[in-house]
Design an enzyme around this catalytic site. Structure first.
Site, PDB file in Angstrom:
ATOM      1  N   THR A 233     -30.874   2.773  32.807  1.00 25.74           N
ATOM      2  CA  THR A 233     -30.864   2.963  31.346  1.00 25.74           C
ATOM      3  C   THR A 233     -32.288   2.982  30.785  1.00 25.74           C
ATOM      4  O   THR A 233     -33.179   2.299  31.302  1.00 25.74           O
ATOM      5  CB  THR A 233     -30.059   1.846  30.634  1.00 25.74           C
ATOM      6  OG1 THR A 233     -28.694   1.973  30.999  1.00 25.74           O
ATOM      7  CG2 THR A 233     -30.166   1.876  29.130  1.00 25.74           C
ATOM      8  N   ARG A 261     -15.065   5.480  32.396  1.00 22.33           N
ATOM      9  CA  ARG A 261     -15.659   4.221  31.924  1.00 22.33           C
ATOM     10  C   ARG A 261     -16.801   4.467  30.922  1.00 22.33           C
ATOM     11  O   ARG A 261     -17.659   5.314  31.126  1.00 22.33           O
ATOM     12  CB  ARG A 261     -16.173   3.442  33.133  1.00 22.33           C
ATOM     13  CG  ARG A 261     -16.854   2.114  32.809  1.00 22.33           C
ATOM     14  CD  ARG A 261     -18.356   2.249  32.796  1.00 22.33           C
ATOM     15  NE  ARG A 261     -19.025   0.947  32.698  1.00 22.33           N
ATOM     16  CZ  ARG A 261     -20.294   0.794  32.366  1.00 22.33           C
ATOM     17  NH1 ARG A 261     -21.048   1.851  32.121  1.00 22.33           N
ATOM     18  NH2 ARG A 261     -20.835  -0.404  32.294  1.00 22.33           N
TER      19      ARG A 261
HETATM   20  N1  ASP Z   1     -25.820  -0.874  30.321  1.00 22.09           N
HETATM   21  C1  ASP Z   1     -25.576   0.337  31.061  1.00 22.09           C
HETATM   22  C2  ASP Z   1     -24.094   0.510  31.244  1.00 22.09           C
HETATM   23  O1  ASP Z   1     -23.415  -0.461  31.504  1.00 22.09           O
HETATM   24  C3  ASP Z   1     -26.244   0.360  32.394  1.00 22.09           C
HETATM   25  C4  ASP Z   1     -27.630  -0.167  32.439  1.00 22.09           C
HETATM   26  O2  ASP Z   1     -28.202  -0.596  31.474  1.00 22.09           O
HETATM   27  O3  ASP Z   1     -28.222  -0.136  33.499  1.00 22.09           O
HETATM   28  O4  ASP Z   1     -23.637   1.603  31.183  1.00 22.09           O
END
Ligand code: ASP
Length: 364
Positions: A233, A261
Site C-alpha cells: 500500500t 475482498r
Molecule cells: N491495508 C491494505 C489492505 O488490507 C494492505 C496494506 O496496507 O498492505 O488491503
C-alpha cells in the site's frame, strides 16, 4: 488484545451541531477547497494554536515489509523512490499548491513505481488478477471519493478524485468504476500492465504453501508468507499553506485475497480520513483490523472529542488499540505536525515540512 477507552462517540455530542455539520459539509458534498482553513465544519473545533509548520507532508509505502525481504542492494532503490515522491509533494506544497494536489501527485508516482503494492506492482489475488483500491479525502470540506476492485485503471487515486469531484456519489466498485473512468477521461490500461514478476512469484509461493499445508505437509513459514511481505500500500497526507489537510491511499490489497475482498484503504474512516478539525490520516496493514477499529477516523476523533494531540492519538491507536504486527499509519495535523507510527518490523515512510525537517526510513 489490549483495549483502551475510546473517546466519546458522536452520539454523545449535540445532535444538532453534528447534523448541521453533515448538511453543511458532508462527505460527497461538492468539493470547494477552503482557503486559509476557513471552511471547517461549524460543528467542529478549529485548531486555535499557531501552526507548527506552514506545510507538511508524510508518505508511506506499506507496513508489510520485513528485513529478510529487502536486500542491502534493494534498500537504496526504495529510499530513492520515497525521496523522489517526497520531493514531488514538497515542491507542490512549497509553491503554494493544495494538499489535495500534493497527495494525488505523490500517490500517482508511487502507483507507477513497481516497488510498491499499488498500481503497477500490485499484489495478485487468488485468481491471479490485480484488483486495486484507492481513496482520497479533502479535509477542508470532508468531500471524499473511493474505488475498489478496479483492474484496468492506471491511477486509481485519480479515479477516486474524479468520483469525489465529478459524481454525486462517493464509492464505486469494479465494472461501474471502470465505466466511470471512461466517462471521466481517466486512463485505462490492459490488466497485464500491472504484472510484476516479483509479485507474481510471491503469490505463487503463497498458493503453493497453502496447497502443501492442505496435503498435511508442514508449511514453510517463509513460503506461506509469500517469501516476504504480503502487503504494501502507498499513502500520503498533507497540510498546505492555506491551512487545509488531505489524505490519499492506494493499494493492491493483500496477496491471494479472495471473493472480491475489499480492504480498509477505500473504506472512508478505516484506512483513509481527513478533516481540517484535526488531521489527515492514511493507514497500511491488515485491512480487516483497520476496518474493525475505524482507525483513521478514530485518530481524528480522539483529537476532536478527546483533546488528544496528534502524537498521542496515533500512538494509542497503533500500539494500544491494534494488535502487534497489524500495520501502521501516517498523519499530518491541521497545525502541520506529523505522526508516523507502526507496530510491524518495518514501514516504508518519509516526511518533510516547511521548517526544513525531512526524513526517510524503513525500520523501527
Ligand atoms: N491495508 C491494505 C489492505 O488490507 C494492505 C496494506 O496496507 O498492505 O488491503
Amino acid at each position: 488484545m489490549k483495549h483502551v477507552a475510546h473517546p466519546p462517540s458522536r452520539a454523545s455530542f449535540p445532535v444538532v451541531a453534528v447534523l448541521a455539520g453533515l448538511l453543511a459539509t458532508g462527505c460527497g458534498a461538492p468539493p470547494q477547497s477552503a482557503s486559509d482553513g476557513d471552511a471547517v465544519d461549524p460543528g467542529r473545533a478549529k485548531i486555535a494554536t499557531a501552526p507548527h509548520a506552514d506545510w507538511a507532508l508524510a508518505i508511506h509505502g506499506g507496513a508489510g515489509v520485513v528485513r529478510s525481504s529487502v536486500s542491502p542492494e534493494e534498500e537504496p532503490a526504495y529510499r530513492a523512490s520515497l525521496e523522489a515522491a517526497l520531493d514531488l509533494g514538497s515542491g507542490i506544497l512549497a509553491d503554494g499548491g493544495t494538499a489535495l494536489d500534493a497527495v494525488e501527485a505523490v500517490i500517482r508516482t508511487l502507483e507507477d513505481d513497481p516497488l510498491f503494492n499499488a498500481g503497477r506492482g500490485a499484489v495478485f489475488t487468488n485468481e491471479g488478477t490485480n484488483e486495486l483500491d484507492a481513496a482520497i479525502m479533502d479535509g477542508s470540506t470532508l468531500a471524499c471519493g473511493a474505488v475498489t476492485g478496479v483492474k484496468t485503471v492506471r491511477h486509481p487515486i485519480t479515479l477516486a478524485r474524479r468520483v469525489m469531484e465529478r459524481s454525486p456519489h462517493i464509492f464505486f466498485s469494479g465494472a461501474g468504476a471502470e465505466a466511470f473512468a471512461d466517462e471521466a477521461g481517466v486512463e485505462r490500461v490492459a490488466p497485464e500492465y500491472f504484472f510484476v514478476q516479483k509479485r507474481y512469484d510471491q503469490w505463487r509461493a503463497v498458493v503453493e504453501g497453502e496447497a502443501a499445508e492442505a496435503q498435511g505437509e508442514p508449511a514453510d513459514d517463509a513460503e506461506a508468507q509469500g517469501g516476504e511481505d504480503k502487503h504494501g500500500t502507498v499513502g500520503a497526507v498533507a497540510r498546505d499553506t492555506h491551512g487545509n489537510v488531505a489524505a490519499a491511499t492506494s493499494t493492491g490489497g493483500l496477496t491471494n485475497k479472495r471473493w472480491g475482498r475489499i480492504g480498509d484503504v477505500p473504506v472512508i474512516g478505516a484506512g483513509t480520513y481527513a478533516s481540517n478539525a484535526s488531521a489527515a490520516v492514511s493507514c497500511t496493514g491488515i485491512g480487516e483490523r483497520f476496518i474493525e477499529h475505524t482507525v483513521a477516523r478514530d485518530v481524528t476523533a480522539r483529537m476532536e472529542y478527546g483533546g488528544e494531540s496528534l502524537q498521542e492519538a496515533a500512538k494509542a491507536e497503533i500500539h494500544e488499540v491494534l494488535e502487534p504486527e497489524s500495520g501502521g499509519l501516517i498523519a499530518v495535523g491541521a497545525d502541520g505536525s506529523i505522526a508516523i507510527e507502526f507496530n510491524t518490523e518495518g514501514m516504508f515512510h518519509g516526511s518533510g515540512d516547511s521548517t526544513g525537517q525531512r526524513s526517510v526510513g524503513i525500520w523501527q
